[in-house]
Design an enzyme around this catalytic site. Sequence first.
Site, PDB file in Angstrom:
ATOM      1  N   VAL A 185     -21.390 -16.694 -28.149  1.00 31.85           N
ATOM      2  CA  VAL A 185     -21.550 -17.038 -29.505  1.00 31.85           C
ATOM      3  C   VAL A 185     -20.209 -15.427 -29.386  1.00 31.85           C
ATOM      4  CG1 VAL A 185     -23.670 -17.872 -29.675  1.00 31.85           C
ATOM      5  CG2 VAL A 185     -22.633 -15.208 -29.608  1.00 31.85           C
TER       6      VAL A 185
ATOM      7  N   ALA B 196     -25.316  -1.252 -36.573  1.00 34.97           N
ATOM      8  CA  ALA B 196     -23.668  -1.294 -36.969  1.00 34.97           C
ATOM      9  C   ALA B 196     -24.043  -2.483 -37.312  1.00 34.97           C
ATOM     10  CB  ALA B 196     -23.297  -1.333 -36.400  1.00 34.97           C
TER      11      ALA B 196
ATOM     12  N   SER C  99     -32.246  -7.664 -39.350  1.00 36.83           N
ATOM     13  CA  SER C  99     -33.030  -6.395 -38.576  1.00 36.83           C
ATOM     14  C   SER C  99     -33.657  -5.455 -39.604  1.00 36.83           C
ATOM     15  CB  SER C  99     -32.213  -6.069 -37.459  1.00 36.83           C
ATOM     16  OG  SER C  99     -33.321  -5.015 -36.720  1.00 36.83           O
TER      17      SER C  99
ATOM     18  N   LYS D  99     -26.555  -5.370 -37.801  1.00 28.08           N
ATOM     19  CA  LYS D  99     -26.952  -5.802 -38.128  1.00 28.08           C
ATOM     20  C   LYS D  99     -26.687  -5.746 -39.775  1.00 28.08           C
ATOM     21  CE  LYS D  99     -29.564  -8.310 -35.504  1.00 28.08           C
ATOM     22  NZ  LYS D  99     -29.506  -9.785 -34.477  1.00 28.08           N
TER      23      LYS D  99
ATOM     24  N   TYR E 284     -26.539  -0.694 -32.292  1.00 29.29           N
ATOM     25  CA  TYR E 284     -27.485  -2.320 -33.483  1.00 29.29           C
ATOM     26  C   TYR E 284     -28.143  -2.032 -34.985  1.00 29.29           C
ATOM     27  CZ  TYR E 284     -31.495  -4.968 -33.309  1.00 29.29           C
ATOM     28  OH  TYR E 284     -32.215  -6.888 -33.635  1.00 29.29           O
TER      29      TYR E 284
END
Length: 256
Positions: free
Chosen positions: A71, A163, A148, A165, A161
């Site tokens: 992706v 940043a 999240s 989400k 992580y």
Amino acid sequence: MGRFTDRVAVVTGAGSGIGKATAMRLASEGATVACLDVNGDACAATAEALNAAGAAGAAAPGRAAGYACDVSDPASVEAVVGRVADELGPPYVLGNIAGIGTFAHTIDQPVEEWQRILAVNLTGSFLMARATLPHLLETGGNIVNIASSAGIVGQPFSAAYCASKGGVIMLTKSLANEFVGRGVRVNAVAPGGIDTPIIDSFALPEGANRRMLARIMSPLGYGRAEDVAALIAFIASDEAAYMTGSIVSFDGGITS
């Protein structure tokens, strides 16, 4: 008849965890599911299991096919979404679920690791949305992103992580505003700790103070991927037709 009969759903991260559970849930409600994952064998196995369940007479069985897709790679995304539209039909649902993460002391985290986390979680969500939106405008479909609790409240050792989400949350809101008058809804689910393989990636870095994690741990323990999938299915269904731009917490009270 299921809520997704005669509709095509594209689910990223379908090889395991929430992605696999979502693919299974949508197929059980009649969807034809394109199972995408960077691990081609894993997404093929998910699709095979869904087709086997349909052949065995599962309730409202849909068809399924697996597609290897990175992706974070624009060319891979465009090629796979084109194949899905040609082989299964134009998508009605996009479940942006593929994600990665890890704990790290920020001063020690390699730039390459930071870039990879943002590339998969945030850029990947954007690329998948960009590729599927022309079809969603045709079908009047919708996007459900996975954010999240780490995108809502800060958590230690998780700069990349958090940043990524947090970016997914604002991507969701921006797209929802842009397409609200054009028949496409965009929402996100923000889980807390869910019992999936990604948990193994979040090992505390050496010397970390475990007490700092108390604020991101629910007294209810870990959630179940199947329950997140049920929520995604509701948001993607016609029953949530008035819902767009929403960020739905599913975190055992972490952000309450």
